[in-house]
Design a protein around this motif. Sequence first.
Motif, mmCIF file in Angstrom:
data_model
loop_
_atom_site.group_PDB
_atom_site.id
_atom_site.type_symbol
_atom_site.label_atom_id
_atom_site.label_comp_id
_atom_site.label_asym_id
_atom_site.label_seq_id
_atom_site.Cartn_x
_atom_site.Cartn_y
_atom_site.Cartn_z
ATOM 1 N N ASP A 258 0.619 -1.138 -0.152
ATOM 2 C CA ASP A 258 0.004 0.032 -0.113
ATOM 3 C C ASP A 258 1.117 1.161 0.108
ATOM 4 O OD1 ASP A 258 -2.486 -1.421 2.289
ATOM 5 O OD2 ASP A 258 -2.059 -1.767 0.136
ATOM 6 N N GLN B 113 -1.930 3.702 -5.906
ATOM 7 C CA GLN B 113 -1.553 2.907 -4.746
ATOM 8 C C GLN B 113 -1.024 1.609 -5.353
ATOM 9 O OE1 GLN B 113 -4.007 1.516 -1.769
ATOM 10 N NE2 GLN B 113 -3.347 3.093 -0.300
ATOM 11 N N THR C 257 1.127 -2.429 -4.371
ATOM 12 C CA THR C 257 1.476 -3.160 -3.374
ATOM 13 C C THR C 257 2.479 -4.111 -4.064
ATOM 14 O OG1 THR C 257 -0.491 -2.977 -2.200
ATOM 15 C CG2 THR C 257 0.778 -5.138 -1.787
#
Lengths: 258, 743
Positions: free
Chosen positions: B208, B317, B319
């Motif tokens: 994140d 975002q 990850t």
Amino acid sequence: MTGWIGTPAKMHEFLWPVSLKEGIPTRYSIQQAAAKSWAFVTSPPATRNREWSVELDGTNADSAVIRSFLYGAYGPGPFHFISEAASLTNALTPAQSLLSGVSNGGAVATADGGHSPASLVGGGLTVLADKVPVLPGAPVTVSVDASGATELIIQPRTVTGANAGGAKSVRAAGDLMQRIHAFIPSMPATARTITISAQGFNQLACPQVVWAERPSPWDVGGGADSVILLDGSSSFHNFELYSRDFWREMTLTIKEVG
Amino acid sequence: MQQLPYEPGPVIETRLRVYINGIERLHTSASWAIESSGGLPANLVNAGAEVRSRTGSITFAPIQAVTSHQPLPVRRNDGWPPTAGDRVVIDAEVGGKTFRRFTGYLKTPSTDLTTGIITVPITDGLGDTLERIVSLPPLVFGNSYARSHFQVMRALEECGLGVLPPVNTNAIYHNGMQGGMWDSVGEKSDAGIGYGVGVGNYGLNSADMTLRITTRARRHPILVMMGRASNDSDTLRLQMTVSGVTHTLEYSPKSKEIRLSNSSEGLKKVDSYAGASANPLICFFINRGQVGVFTSPSTYTTAVTSTDSTATPSGGQVTRAAGTAIYEVPSLDYLAKMMAEATEAPAKFASSTLEQVRLSACRGFENTKASEVINAWCESTLGFVHADEFGQVLVGTRDSLLRKNFSTSDVLSEKVFGGSFETNRDLTMRNIYIEGDTYNIQGNGSAAKVVVYQPDRATEIDKTQDNVEFISWADDVDVIGLDTDLKMIIDASDNIDNRAAYDDEIGSFTGICFSDPVVEGRMRWTGKGYEDISAWLETLGQRAVKITHRLARFTDAWKYYTVSPTAGVDEIREPLRGQPMPVLRARYRVQWTKFMRQGRTQGPVWGQDFTLKSSHFLHPDDAQRIADALSAEMSQEQISFEKLPMLWDPRKQVSDVCALRVMEKVSGLPRFTWSAEYILTGYKESWEGNVPTWEGDLSVRKVTDHLAGKTYADLTAAYATYGEIPADKSYQQLYDGLPRRIF
């Protein structure tokens, strides 16, 4: 030894034989450490790498054709070459006689108690050798070791590949492993090559073509389909006053390429 | 090390296959070689550039058994003869396994006119690829880890060898994450955690990480977001928010499943990734009325959407991606070309244990060849960069080689065909120094507050022409985040009033005032309708700016100056009034100062001194560790093997560590007498037909004597105090337990 060199369209005989030496160069390249040697295989099985040294003794007429070859009058090559020894032992190339590229089975014991490292199994119609040169008017015997209800077929062909007369077909008598022979006493005038095929076999090995009316014991093929005349030298040693023939000794090197 | 089995018996059957543009062509001979310095600086090994290309030559067999004329020099339609630029791949087959030997390109073939034989030089192309000009700005790394090789990875990325495509004007966000989690375009708002460990994993972020995107006018209609999968277990997630809708792409390397969804329409696509790469570049795009994903480097599938793709993304975002970027592209063909050109095996890095400090700043490279950037790093940090047999680039430092366990060992009497070894006194060093530059940072980066330029007096404006001045930063100063929006403090004619902003002391300002004809010393700002003033700033590369002041309309009798006003400025505090202008401010000003470190181990008296110039790449603490390691290594006599011809072993790759053992038989049992561990720094491989010969360059890192008698000195070296010597062992057990003599 005498022999024939040329293309299937015309195989020329050269005369008169004195000797023939065949050399098979090494298949390995050795690298040597202090305590161990390593051999690298340089060429795969049945590679074309033989070299012959031929000695002849003949008059101008006997050697005219071979000298034309040396001067390139018949083209750069490559040519077919069947020595006299090959014509009476096995006129196939080594690759054809060892079923190289055709075999699909393992080793097999042959009919006379010998051994073949590779064989053909299955029985479907298989061409064993194609474009094997033959002399028109001369006899040819084709042999194989086979088991099962084998049919061995010789098909003479013209230089273009069309059939030259009917095929000669021979069936095995019985099912056990035996040597089967098919024989044509005189090749048709238009025949230049033969195609050898077989079907119905359980296991087949050791094909052989002999330019004679009787078979010979099996040998690895001595014929070659891709040679060049590398060099030649003549040594004049006699002159016939009345027939005006010059006798010369010739040494030729024939090299397999491709 | 190519991890395939190779256990040759005394007869070895090998087969070399040369593929030109994917078609196998018969060769008569081929050879190639690569040299590297194995992480030692070039001055120590006298061997030239640090970036090494693998180069060689192939001699092709003629097409027919007998060739009667020279081949046509121009390519026919069937792809023969070869031409420069053709792709070449060379594989060797042995024992049923295929080992790659070479991947690269053909250079110009030459055909012998008497024999017709075609010979062609080959190269892995690394040297040519790195001729590209790159510009890397000076940076202050904020809340991120950064290591010295960050700029190397950026330079490789700009040459198309990195995890992401190069940075260009279409990039809205770009962060390669290799060597440091620092963005090239845009900002990430949290640190993430950077991993750069080992070879085989790429540096990636944890979970994140939020992307901050600077709004700007859109140029192209298609939005693209991409990220590289780092390993075969972590699920990659990319998210981009456009016009309030968040698009999410997830890729699972275990199942090779790609899922694309968005917050307003739910799940849009589930696809399976079909490409072959172990680290694929995963990409989704939003076109007008379409969303799509790439299911291989060359194919994509689409679905209908109602999202508008022409707005600027407001955020993103990421990850567990190794590198992520957002681009805008003009067409799907352009995007397809970008994806096809992205490398399937980005450059990898072998980490260093000596570099432990998180660097805070680096200097810039402007219009420099990528090879020079990389050479500068290699020279400074004992690094090496080369491509392996597959064309995969490997970047590493020497200490990563010194730590590795050796991967194969050979018995000398069985595998070595010749050669000799020497003890090199020339390479023995007395003192190792590292001389470098380190940073001193002014500013905390939150805003442009650091004054980087202010003249010491006001200048009079020349009314007849534009007043141009050029300012360049000193050689040991970097300015980062310069505010290039040069604001006029007050320009009444254009309704510009920045007096309050000027008083905040944030940003770049300038002012043009006239000297009051009535009251001496009073600087007055120009009035509405009386003067036309303007000023602007242009950056000239990374190190200079050009400032122009223009006075278009003026009163002839008055004098105008570049100065901040003193009258009518109650909003401005006294120290800022009447100051020479312009004042330029930036977010950081970095002053680079020199440092010198000396390695702790001193060599023999007859040794030479060596100074490694580390430029800006090393922090002084890291430099000390590297100096200590290098001095420990170079203060002793080095043993080197000169170009050792050995049995061909296709598993060995450059920068592998292997061992050579000498054996004898005592009472019928084999016993090792001595062994040498070495780094393979290069090799030359030649093939005649199907027979290989191999010659390696071995840089010995450790020699062990297995037989030398152990002395009392070895006992004291092994046990610091008498009490540590185990009491329950016999003398023989103690003797056997002492470590072997190591040189």
